[in-house]
Design an enzyme around this catalytic site. Structure first.
Site, mmCIF file in Angstrom:
data_model
loop_
_atom_site.group_PDB
_atom_site.id
_atom_site.type_symbol
_atom_site.label_atom_id
_atom_site.label_comp_id
_atom_site.label_asym_id
_atom_site.label_seq_id
_atom_site.Cartn_x
_atom_site.Cartn_y
_atom_site.Cartn_z
ATOM 1 N N HIS A 92 0.838 -1.191 0.000
ATOM 2 C CA HIS A 92 0.000 0.000 0.000
ATOM 3 C C HIS A 92 0.873 1.242 0.000
ATOM 4 O O HIS A 92 1.866 1.307 0.713
ATOM 5 C CB HIS A 92 -0.899 0.012 1.239
ATOM 6 C CG HIS A 92 -1.813 1.191 1.286
ATOM 7 N ND1 HIS A 92 -2.984 1.247 0.561
ATOM 8 C CD2 HIS A 92 -1.709 2.371 1.924
ATOM 9 C CE1 HIS A 92 -3.561 2.418 0.761
ATOM 10 N NE2 HIS A 92 -2.811 3.117 1.594
ATOM 11 N N ASP A 171 -15.333 2.417 6.726
ATOM 12 C CA ASP A 171 -14.347 3.410 6.283
ATOM 13 C C ASP A 171 -14.928 4.328 5.215
ATOM 14 O O ASP A 171 -14.671 5.530 5.221
ATOM 15 C CB ASP A 171 -13.078 2.729 5.751
ATOM 16 C CG ASP A 171 -12.100 3.774 5.224
ATOM 17 O OD1 ASP A 171 -11.664 4.612 6.033
ATOM 18 O OD2 ASP A 171 -11.822 3.808 4.013
ATOM 19 N N ARG A 178 -14.928 12.773 6.603
ATOM 20 C CA ARG A 178 -13.615 13.391 6.855
ATOM 21 C C ARG A 178 -13.244 14.338 5.731
ATOM 22 O O ARG A 178 -12.705 15.416 5.948
ATOM 23 C CB ARG A 178 -12.540 12.305 6.988
ATOM 24 C CG ARG A 178 -12.598 11.558 8.305
ATOM 25 C CD ARG A 178 -11.690 10.343 8.282
ATOM 26 N NE ARG A 178 -10.303 10.676 8.071
ATOM 27 C CZ ARG A 178 -9.407 9.885 7.442
ATOM 28 N NH1 ARG A 178 -9.772 8.716 6.978
ATOM 29 N NH2 ARG A 178 -8.169 10.268 7.308
ATOM 30 N N SER A 193 -8.148 3.875 8.697
ATOM 31 C CA SER A 193 -8.750 3.815 7.368
ATOM 32 C C SER A 193 -7.966 2.859 6.466
ATOM 33 O O SER A 193 -8.522 1.949 5.839
ATOM 34 C CB SER A 193 -8.769 5.239 6.781
ATOM 35 O OG SER A 193 -9.019 5.235 5.412
ATOM 36 N N LYS A 197 -8.872 -1.592 5.701
ATOM 37 C CA LYS A 197 -9.078 -2.114 4.338
ATOM 38 C C LYS A 197 -8.041 -3.184 4.016
ATOM 39 O O LYS A 197 -8.344 -4.210 3.409
ATOM 40 C CB LYS A 197 -9.004 -0.967 3.319
ATOM 41 C CG LYS A 197 -10.225 -0.058 3.391
ATOM 42 C CD LYS A 197 -10.153 1.107 2.422
ATOM 43 C CE LYS A 197 -9.133 2.135 2.826
ATOM 44 N NZ LYS A 197 -9.297 3.463 2.290
HETATM 45 N N1 URA Z 1 -5.910 6.693 2.069
HETATM 46 C C1 URA Z 1 -6.906 6.043 2.741
HETATM 47 O O1 URA Z 1 -7.366 4.986 2.326
HETATM 48 N N2 URA Z 1 -7.364 6.587 3.881
HETATM 49 C C2 URA Z 1 -6.876 7.742 4.389
HETATM 50 O O2 URA Z 1 -7.332 8.153 5.427
HETATM 51 C C3 URA Z 1 -5.858 8.415 3.686
HETATM 52 C C4 URA Z 1 -5.379 7.857 2.506
#
Ligand code: URA
Length: 445
Positions: A92, A171, A178, A193, A197
């Site tokens: 990621h 999320d 947000r 967040s 995932k």
């Molecule tokens: N990417 C995400 O998936 N969540 C965040 O809060 C910031 C970047």
């Protein structure tokens, strides 16, 4: 709604807001109450927004962040990939400009025998998204079902799909709020967040690339290290090993920014002709994965193995396998003209005269130049222009001279060219004296 109560009295959202506003730590029951209430709609947006702002100011402990991450992960489907094999990797990046690492990393690691199960996002803010880039390849399907995703990882050792609403749906709801309440830049919220995932997607080790600099969400190295540490600690607390690397995102990664031009650069990197920084990042992240998976005794040995896969053409072949499996046309590997291509290209020149060094290149401004030509979205669901983009001829610390090409702009209309060229004028800062090249890898966590 699920009734979650403490021993004495039922929980109420107002009490969670007051408690967080006062800087107290939430209990597991409170966090479960929060996520259950978000999912069943019993917590209104105004209360959630207020709580998010309190978290921004008061933060959360690592234990609290792990509880939040876990509850968010369990708000939807959690993939079980254990039948595929003992080691399944995921990678990621926290988002940047010109970051096409996934397009190289996934086929490269699959060629090295490590199954890669990768769910990616679309562009967010000024940062580009892997899923959008892949759509430049004719026929490539990113909206694959979870069943196909799992089947493909089993059969060919890799899949890249779009982030689905079935995984960590809490999320999606929190992120949307947000985004419009000034609460994106909170380390525990970003951590929960991203990690919720990743954990729901089922891989059993995660390589994180935390970007820092003006092209990233974390502008300072200090903040990026803090985020990397939070994510690896939460991974540890939730028994999922995380290796995090903090990398420079002051200037774009590689030379290409835009969709088609980034796919071309990724393919060239798999052929061994990629820019130094992108190649270096793929080898660094890839070697960490190989060592983690027990396929190499150390990073040095892992790098040699990865380089051999590039030199032998196996890494490129592996990308062809991925493209075909997801419905794409693998002719793209030898014929870039099958992708959407801009009508014109024109150089953007280094101003002034005489020898100069590129002192600073602002990644965010380069991204904005592309966005002005239609490469990015202003709101969710907007179409993107795959063909336009900027290809940089020089990077920070390179020497050049007035009148030389600083970048090539790929554009369709003269209006696009003028808008991009004036934005690029703000992106480049030149110096008459020597400038050192910046370090790409800033820290490992
Ligand atoms: N990417 C995400 O998936 N969540 C965040 O809060 C910031 C970047």
């Amino acid at each position: 709604m699920v009734a979650v109560t403490t021993k004495s009295k039922p929980l109420r959202m107002i009490d969670l807001i007051l408690s967080k506003r006062a800087g107290h730590e939430h209990t597991a029951a409170e966090i479960d109450f929060l996520i259950a209430g978000i999912m069943d709609g019993s917590i209104p947006d105004y209360q959630l927004a207020s709580w998010l702002m309190a978290v921004c100011w008061r933060s959360m402990t690592l234990e609290e962040t792990a509880l939040l991450t876990d509850a968010m992960r369990n708000s939807g489907q959690v993939l079980d990939l254990s039948a595929i094999g003992p080691v399944i990797g995921d990678k990621h990046s926290t988002g940047g400009v010109g970051d096409k690492t996934t397009l190289v990393f996934v086929p490269l690691l699959a060629a090295a025998g490590i199954p890669m199960a990768k769910l990616s996002g679309r562009g967010l803010g000024h940062t580009g998204g892997t899923i959008d880039k892949l759509e430049a390849i004719p026929g490539f399907q990113v909206d694959i079902s979870i069943d196909q995703f799992i089947k493909q990882v089993k059969e060919i050792g890799m899949a890249i799909g779009g982030q689905t609403a079935e995984l960590a749906p809490a999320d999606g709801k929190i992120y949307a709020l947000r985004d419009v309440t000034g609460t994106v830049e909170s380390i525990p919220l970003i951590c929960a967040s991203v990690m919720s995932k990743k954990l729901a997607a089922g891989a059993n080790f995660i390589i994180l690339d935390v970007k820092c600099g003006r092209g990233a969400f974390m502008e300072t190295e200090e903040k990026a290290i803090e985020l990397a540490q939070a994510m690896s600690s939460v991974g540890r607390l939730l028994k999922r090993p995380v290796t995090a690397v903090v990398t420079d995102m002051e200037q774009p990664l590689g030379r290409a920014v835009g969709h088609t031009v980034e796919v071309i650069e990724a393919i060239e990197t798999l052929k061994g002709n990629g820019p130094d920084d992108l190649t270096e990042l793929c080898l660094e992240l890839g070697s960490l994965a190989l060592v983690h998976a027990g396929k190499a005794k150390d990073q040095k040995q892992a790098r040699v193995a990865l380089q051999a896969l590039i030199d032998s053409g196996e890494a490129l072949k592996s990308f062809g396998v991925l493209i075909r499996a997801q419905g794409g046309d693998d002719k793209v590997l030898t014929d870039y003209s099958i992708m959407p291509t801009a009508k014109h290209t024109k150089p953007y020149m280094v101003p002034g005269s005489g020898k100069q060094w590129l002192e600073h290149l602002d990644g965010k401004k380069v991204a904005e130049a592309c966005k002005l030509m239609g490469a990015g979205r202003t709101k969710k669901g907007d179409p993107v222009n795959m063909a336009v983009g900027v290809v940089l001829n020089i990077k920070t610390g390179d020497s050049t001279e007035g009148g030389a090409t600083a970048a090539v702009i790929h554009y369709d209309t003269e209006e696009q060219f003028s808008a991009a060229a004036s934005k690029l004028a703000e992106a480049f800062t030149f110096s008459n004296s020597f400038v050192e090249k910046p370090k790409l890898i800033k820290a490992s966590v």
